[in-house]
Each structure stands twice: as C-alpha cells, then as structure tokens.
Design an enzyme around this catalytic site. Sequence first.
Site, PDB file in Angstrom:
ATOM      1  N   HIS A  43     -15.581 -40.774 -11.586  1.00 60.74           N
ATOM      2  CA  HIS A  43     -15.477 -40.062 -10.330  1.00 60.74           C
ATOM      3  C   HIS A  43     -14.660 -38.784 -10.502  1.00 60.74           C
ATOM      4  O   HIS A  43     -14.037 -38.546 -11.541  1.00 60.74           O
ATOM      5  CB  HIS A  43     -14.857 -40.961  -9.266  1.00 60.74           C
ATOM      6  N   GLU A  69     -11.810 -37.752  -9.256  1.00 61.10           N
ATOM      7  CA  GLU A  69     -10.376 -37.885  -9.491  1.00 61.10           C
ATOM      8  C   GLU A  69     -10.077 -38.207 -10.960  1.00 61.10           C
ATOM      9  O   GLU A  69      -9.105 -37.701 -11.537  1.00 61.10           O
ATOM     10  CB  GLU A  69      -9.797 -38.984  -8.591  1.00 61.10           C
ATOM     11  N   ALA A 121     -46.160 -24.518   2.437  1.00 61.39           N
ATOM     12  CA  ALA A 121     -46.483 -23.111   2.210  1.00 61.39           C
ATOM     13  C   ALA A 121     -47.683 -22.763   3.072  1.00 61.39           C
ATOM     14  O   ALA A 121     -48.651 -23.525   3.141  1.00 61.39           O
ATOM     15  CB  ALA A 121     -46.791 -22.865   0.734  1.00 61.39           C
ATOM     16  N   THR A 136     -53.317 -35.332   0.696  1.00 60.14           N
ATOM     17  CA  THR A 136     -52.651 -34.435  -0.259  1.00 60.14           C
ATOM     18  C   THR A 136     -52.732 -35.004  -1.664  1.00 60.14           C
ATOM     19  O   THR A 136     -53.011 -34.281  -2.632  1.00 60.14           O
ATOM     20  CB  THR A 136     -51.182 -34.214   0.147  1.00 60.14           C
ATOM     21  N   LEU A 158     -45.731 -34.298  -8.511  1.00 58.56           N
ATOM     22  CA  LEU A 158     -44.491 -34.539  -7.761  1.00 58.56           C
ATOM     23  C   LEU A 158     -43.305 -34.731  -8.699  1.00 58.56           C
ATOM     24  O   LEU A 158     -42.473 -35.622  -8.505  1.00 58.56           O
ATOM     25  CB  LEU A 158     -44.637 -35.741  -6.818  1.00 58.56           C
ATOM     26  N   ARG A 216     -40.434 -29.785 -13.027  1.00 54.71           N
ATOM     27  CA  ARG A 216     -40.832 -29.228 -14.322  1.00 54.71           C
ATOM     28  C   ARG A 216     -40.313 -27.807 -14.542  1.00 54.71           C
ATOM     29  O   ARG A 216     -40.072 -27.414 -15.662  1.00 54.71           O
ATOM     30  CB  ARG A 216     -42.367 -29.217 -14.442  1.00 54.71           C
ATOM     31  N   LEU A 233     -46.812 -34.129   8.074  1.00 59.76           N
ATOM     32  CA  LEU A 233     -45.720 -33.246   8.480  1.00 59.76           C
ATOM     33  C   LEU A 233     -45.627 -33.162  10.001  1.00 59.76           C
ATOM     34  O   LEU A 233     -44.534 -33.246  10.576  1.00 59.76           O
ATOM     35  CB  LEU A 233     -45.934 -31.854   7.883  1.00 59.76           C
ATOM     36  N   SER A 261     -46.562 -35.337  12.131  1.00 58.57           N
ATOM     37  CA  SER A 261     -46.089 -36.622  12.675  1.00 58.57           C
ATOM     38  C   SER A 261     -44.570 -36.666  12.715  1.00 58.57           C
ATOM     39  O   SER A 261     -43.973 -37.115  13.703  1.00 58.57           O
ATOM     40  CB  SER A 261     -46.627 -37.779  11.831  1.00 58.57           C
TER      41      SER A 261
END
Length: 348
Positions: free
Chosen positions: A51, A53, A159, A201, A209, A212, A293, A295
């Site tokens: 962490h 700290e 887009a 899609t 997805l 890269r 989208l 929805s």
Amino acid sequence: MVPQANYMERCIQLAQQAAGWVAPNPMVGAVLVHQDRIIGEGYHERYGQSHAEVNCLNAVADEDRHLIRESDLYVSLEPCAHHGKTPPCADLIIAHKIPRVIVGCRDPFPLVDGKGIEKLKSAGVEVQVGMLEEACKKLNKRFFQFYQKHRPYIVLKWAQTRDGKIAHPDYSRALISGPLTNRLVHKWRSEEAAILVGTNTALHDNPSLTVREWEGAQPIRLVIDMQLRLPANLHLLDKHQRTIVFNGLKHATEHQLEYYQLATDSEIVHQLETALYQLKIQSVLVEGGAKLLQSFIDDSDWDEARVITNVKMDLPDGIPAPVLHNQEMLEEFSLDGDRIQVFRNKIS
C-alpha cells in the site's frame, strides 16, 4: 512555509499514476514530511502489492529514518485497519511512532470505514481528516460509488458523425474517429474494470475489447447475448482473457469464458447493475450499441458520457446516435480533427 494542502495535492498526483492497475482497491498516495521537507513518498502501485504508506516509509533514506517519528504523514485515503492481502497500514504507522497523520477522506469500504482513524487515535496519534476531501473522493469516484450506491460507476462512450450517426444503415462499422482519438479510447479502456457491448455490436463490429494502443491493464470483457446466438469465432469469445456473457439460458464457466444468466422478462439495465455489483466489478465502459447505450440513458443509470464527433463526416442514412438527457458538460476538446465532449449525469 509550504501550504499543507500542497502535500495532499502531491498525494493525489502520486495516486493517479496507478489508474487502472489497483482495482478493486482504491488509488492512494502518501507523503511523509519533516519540517517542510518531503523525506518519503509512495503510492499503491499494483493490486495485491504494498500500500501507499508502506512504499512511502520504504522510500525514506537511511540518513532520514530517525526523523520518521518527528514527521507528519499525509495520505489521500484513510489507512486500512484490517488484514487483507497486506497487513494493516494503521499498525505500521503506530509501529513507526508517527505522531501526526493528515487524511484526505474516510474509506467507505466496510472493513475500514472509520476503523483506521479510530485505531490511530487510540494509539495516541493525532489525526486530521478532510484535507482536500472532495478532490480525494473524486480520485476514487468509482470506488466510492461502488460501496456507497452499491452499483458500478458507468461510463458511456460512442463516436458519431457530424450529423449524429454511429454506423452504416446495415449496422456495419463506420470508421469515424481518428488514430489519436482511438489511442485515447484505449487509455480509457485501461482505466475501467470492464467493457460492455451488446449483441449487435459484437456481431457486426467483432471487437476485441482489449487495450492495444496504450500501456495498461486489460479490462474484463462483457457482452449481452440473451439467446446465445453469437458465433464462437468472435474475437471477444476467444477465451484469451476473462469474458462474461450475460444471457437468458445458462450459468456456467468455461475456462476464461463465463456465462451469467439473467431473467428474460425483467428490465436489463437494473439486472446488469445488480450482477456487476455481485461480481465486484466497480466500473464499466459501455461501448455500444446505440440501443444498449440509450437504455442506460433512459433509465438514468450512467455517470459519465464521452462523445466523440467527427466534425467533417456525414452518414445521411446511418444509424442514429444515442441522445443524452440530464447531462452537464464537464470538458470539451479537439484531438486530430475529432471533437471530444465529456458529460456527467446531473441526477445519478
């Protein structure tokens, strides 16, 4: 004399370097200050590793280590008080006899939430809470939302052409955004826990997805396929990384491919949010299509929307882009001929 807030700003700056690498943990930065001189600083760099700290104290030079017990520790999020993948940071602070700790904000995670602060105070450590609190919360907006609202932080992205279209009439993919914008999108992908697309899609664009064009963590791939009609040769079903298929037919795991069953007669967005919370997925980038989208928009279940517009391209008969409601502009800029607008949902 350096303003105290500058040290907390440095904590935030350090923490931001871990964007995309520490989820489901929060991003945290820590700075150790002795008489207006930083003698150590660090941040939580990777999930499962030390962490902030710990890294901060380890960074103190040998010749300065005797100053630790006379220094102030600034940390953007409340130090943990429980044993997880690493020991409690509150115990480490107490063991080093640090007299004063300045905390940006409390940790909403139930195993911490105030317990780290209380442990420090009980040990005689002076604790100040709330320095640059809103900025520290904003740093971990995904983490805070997940534990306070019990749903993931949802980012919508698409887009569109100048005339507001996102694909050709036959749903085939239109190359709308430029190469620099595409690289930015890959950066966005690396910052979220998962990416979600709908059936059309996945079928028409056949996206990978993956990240890269940017150095960063690979998000979990999510796809909705209620009737399990997507062909197995699609890129996102290649089993190369964790992929979850939300469907109405089965619940099973096949190597990196997981099938998560949803009810076919219930509203899909709410079911998705519940499932993602149960799966401990704190943030999602929704990349399409238009129906999915919209929805999220119509249900007002979104937090940010990032809209890329090619200001020179038109598709008169194309598929219309989603339409936002209750949005507020956060940012607008141009990149390689594309206009990029970032909105927030005013009522989420």
